[in-house]
Structures are given as C-alpha cells and as structure tokens.
Design a protein around this motif. Sequence first.
Motif, PDB file in Angstrom:
ATOM      1  N   ARG A  99      36.951  44.631  38.276  1.00  0.00           N
ATOM      2  CA  ARG A  99      38.082  44.343  39.155  1.00  0.00           C
ATOM      3  C   ARG A  99      39.375  44.652  38.420  1.00  0.00           C
ATOM      4  O   ARG A  99      39.540  44.312  37.258  1.00  0.00           O
ATOM      5  CB  ARG A  99      38.097  42.853  39.557  1.00  0.00           C
TER       6      ARG A  99
ATOM      7  N   SER B 260      43.788  45.344  39.593  1.00  0.00           N
ATOM      8  CA  SER B 260      44.703  45.395  40.735  1.00  0.00           C
ATOM      9  C   SER B 260      44.902  46.820  41.213  1.00  0.00           C
ATOM     10  O   SER B 260      45.197  47.716  40.412  1.00  0.00           O
ATOM     11  CB  SER B 260      46.050  44.785  40.354  1.00  0.00           C
TER      12      SER B 260
ATOM     13  N   ARG C 265      47.233  49.048  43.837  1.00  0.00           N
ATOM     14  CA  ARG C 265      48.512  48.902  44.550  1.00  0.00           C
ATOM     15  C   ARG C 265      48.789  50.073  45.480  1.00  0.00           C
ATOM     16  O   ARG C 265      49.842  50.159  46.104  1.00  0.00           O
ATOM     17  CB  ARG C 265      49.647  48.726  43.535  1.00  0.00           C
TER      18      ARG C 265
ATOM     19  N   ASN D 287      56.551  45.063  46.280  1.00  0.00           N
ATOM     20  CA  ASN D 287      55.211  44.864  46.841  1.00  0.00           C
ATOM     21  C   ASN D 287      55.010  45.582  48.179  1.00  0.00           C
ATOM     22  O   ASN D 287      53.958  45.443  48.799  1.00  0.00           O
ATOM     23  CB  ASN D 287      54.931  43.374  46.991  1.00  0.00           C
TER      24      ASN D 287
ATOM     25  N   GLY E  98      52.208  37.482  44.356  1.00  0.00           N
ATOM     26  CA  GLY E  98      53.009  36.256  44.411  1.00  0.00           C
ATOM     27  C   GLY E  98      54.491  36.559  44.551  1.00  0.00           C
ATOM     28  O   GLY E  98      55.304  35.643  44.641  1.00  0.00           O
ATOM     29  N   GLY E  99      54.820  37.848  44.548  1.00  0.00           N
ATOM     30  CA  GLY E  99      56.221  38.251  44.616  1.00  0.00           C
ATOM     31  C   GLY E  99      56.726  38.305  46.047  1.00  0.00           C
ATOM     32  O   GLY E  99      56.737  39.359  46.689  1.00  0.00           O
TER      33      GLY E  99
ATOM     34  N   ARG F  16      44.544  42.547  27.691  1.00  0.00           N
ATOM     35  CA  ARG F  16      44.392  41.092  27.564  1.00  0.00           C
ATOM     36  C   ARG F  16      44.628  40.699  26.110  1.00  0.00           C
ATOM     37  O   ARG F  16      44.386  41.481  25.201  1.00  0.00           O
ATOM     38  CB  ARG F  16      42.975  40.648  27.967  1.00  0.00           C
TER      39      ARG F  16
HETATM   40  C1  LIG Z   1      49.495  34.633  40.992  1.00  0.00           C
HETATM   41  C2  LIG Z   1      49.606  36.127  40.837  1.00  0.00           C
HETATM   42  C3  LIG Z   1      50.704  36.768  41.359  1.00  0.00           C
HETATM   43  C4  LIG Z   1      50.816  38.165  41.268  1.00  0.00           C
HETATM   44  N1  LIG Z   1      51.864  38.791  41.873  1.00  0.00           N
HETATM   45  C5  LIG Z   1      51.907  40.129  41.879  1.00  0.00           C
HETATM   46  C6  LIG Z   1      52.917  40.812  42.630  1.00  0.00           C
HETATM   47  O1  LIG Z   1      53.785  40.195  43.253  1.00  0.00           O
HETATM   48  N2  LIG Z   1      52.905  42.168  42.637  1.00  0.00           N
HETATM   49  C7  LIG Z   1      51.950  42.879  41.949  1.00  0.00           C
HETATM   50  O2  LIG Z   1      51.995  44.107  42.018  1.00  0.00           O
HETATM   51  N3  LIG Z   1      50.976  42.261  41.235  1.00  0.00           N
HETATM   52  C8  LIG Z   1      50.929  40.921  41.192  1.00  0.00           C
HETATM   53  N4  LIG Z   1      49.918  40.281  40.512  1.00  0.00           N
HETATM   54  C9  LIG Z   1      48.902  41.077  39.801  1.00  0.00           C
HETATM   55  C10 LIG Z   1      49.034  40.984  38.280  1.00  0.00           C
HETATM   56  O3  LIG Z   1      50.133  41.776  37.859  1.00  0.00           O
HETATM   57  C11 LIG Z   1      47.724  41.473  37.645  1.00  0.00           C
HETATM   58  O4  LIG Z   1      46.662  40.673  38.078  1.00  0.00           O
HETATM   59  C12 LIG Z   1      47.775  41.445  36.121  1.00  0.00           C
HETATM   60  O5  LIG Z   1      48.766  42.314  35.643  1.00  0.00           O
HETATM   61  C13 LIG Z   1      46.432  41.814  35.519  1.00  0.00           C
HETATM   62  O6  LIG Z   1      46.029  43.083  35.975  1.00  0.00           O
HETATM   63  P1  LIG Z   1      44.677  43.316  36.767  1.00  0.00           P
HETATM   64  O7  LIG Z   1      44.735  42.508  38.034  1.00  0.00           O
HETATM   65  O8  LIG Z   1      44.626  44.776  37.036  1.00  0.00           O
HETATM   66  O9  LIG Z   1      43.540  42.848  35.891  1.00  0.00           O
HETATM   67  C14 LIG Z   1      49.804  38.903  40.579  1.00  0.00           C
HETATM   68  C15 LIG Z   1      48.706  38.232  40.052  1.00  0.00           C
HETATM   69  C16 LIG Z   1      48.589  36.870  40.189  1.00  0.00           C
HETATM   70  C17 LIG Z   1      47.365  36.181  39.648  1.00  0.00           C
END
Ligand SMILES: Cc1cc2nc3c(=O)[nH]c(=O)nc-3n(C[C@H](O)[C@H](O)[C@H](O)COP(=O)(O)O)c2cc1C
Length: 216
Positions: free
Chosen positions: A16, A18, A20, A74, A164-165, A205
């Motif tokens: 997993r 993120s 976008r 976002n 969360g943004g 990490r």
């Molecule tokens: C509570 C929370 C809020 C987040 N808010 C945003 C966000 O507003 N925009 C975004 O692009 N990613 C957001 N993220 C994603 C994090 O940036 C991402 O999980 C982190 O950098 C680790 O990367 P990965 O998810 O690829 O493992 C958020 C993650 C969490 C857990």
Amino acid sequence: MMTFVNNDFGDVLLHRSSVRDFDPSVTIPREELTAMIQETITAPSACNLQAWHFEVVDNAAGKDLLRQYFMKFNLPQLESASAVVQIFGDTQAFKSYRDLWNKAAADGRITPEKRDEVLRTFLPLYEKAPQSMLVADSSVDSAIAATQLMLVARAHGYETNPIGGYDTTKAAKLFGLDPTRYVPVMAIAIGKPAKNGKDEMKSARYPVDQVLHFAD
Ligand SMILES: Cc1cc2nc3c(=O)[nH]c(=O)nc-3n(C[C@H](O)[C@H](O)[C@H](O)COP(=O)(O)O)c2cc1C
C-alpha cells in the motif's frame, strides 16, 4: 461479502502506498462500495461503540461538496478518484449502544445478564463523558476504520490516499450533518491508479529502533 481479488495479505499490507493520480474513467459500483464499508466496519472499536460514520462520494454532485472544503493540493485526487469516503467520528454513538446489546441478547449471542453488565459498566462512561473525550474516542475508532478501509480497498484491487487536508469546520455542515455531533477524521480517496499514478518508490520510514523501545 465480496470475494477479494487480492487475497495476498503481505501484498495488500506492504505494497500500500498513497496514490494521488487516479484513472478518472473507472467507476466503482455502489454495491461494491457498500461491501467495502461493510468489510471496514468489522474493525475493532472502543467498547464496540463503533463511533464512525461514512459519507461516500462517487459522483459529480458529491465532488462539488468536497471541492468546497478540500485544500487545493488535494484537488487532483478528488477530481480523479472513483470515490472519496469522508469518515466522521460520531460523538453520540453511545445513544444507539443499548439497541446493539438488546439485539445481541435477543439474538441469543449473549445472556441478558451479560448485556446488563456491559451496559452498566460502559454506558455511564459515555453518558457522563465530556465532549473532548467523545471526540477523542470517536476519532480513534474512525482512524482504525480508515486504515481498515485502505486495506480493504487494496483487497478489492484499488489504491487509496488518506486525506486530512481540508477545512474541518465545514465538512459536517456540507453533508447536512450536525457539526456538534460529527467530527471529520479523514477522507479516503479510492480508485485505480492512472498510468504511472502508483509511484513504485515507497515513502521513507524512520528506522524501527528510533520508534521502538522494549519497556523492561
Ligand atoms: C491522517 C492523514 C492525513 C493525510 N492527509 C493527506 C493530505 O491531505 N493530502 C495528501 O496528499 N496526503 C495525505 N496523507 C497521506 C500521507 O502523506 C502518506 O500516508 C504518508 O506520506 C506516507 O506515505 P504512503 O501513504 O505512501 O505510505 C495523509 C495521511 C494521513 C494518515
């Protein structure tokens, strides 16, 4: 429940990351979205209060709502995702708690004595709780559900971005929810990655030693 298209737990968990940039041509049937939420709510919660609420956006009208409170950075996820699930903590979930346990007793899953004991032990904690505790508790439940939803989505062959943004003061009202009851915790964008939308570089990490201490 649906059959998982990806039932390899190691892959679901460890691959997993993120996404976008989603393929905007992909739609997820509501039946499948419902199944995903159903699988999500098998998550654990404090006292089994299940203090979560899911607003699922899967069309243009819903995205119009999200556009009104999401931060600009976002918007690419919002515009391209097949669905965005805004998760709220429900600070008044305890009001349904009696029904849950009454049903469990009626179904023969627990004895009436056990039900009464659970209600006697836990319900007053919530009925007398300050709002700050209700917010904290429901936020923890919802964050656990959010994590589970991200993994469930991968098991269904989709990728996600937790978000969360956004303007937390606007979210509930825009969905027609009582903002004193429902606290926005996280939105989860779900879809199939666009071509090159899944960055194969994993986000960094800290070394485990930096965050782990054996307390002995
Ligand atoms: C509570 C929370 C809020 C987040 N808010 C945003 C966000 O507003 N925009 C975004 O692009 N990613 C957001 N993220 C994603 C994090 O940036 C991402 O999980 C982190 O950098 C680790 O990367 P990965 O998810 O690829 O493992 C958020 C993650 C969490 C857990």
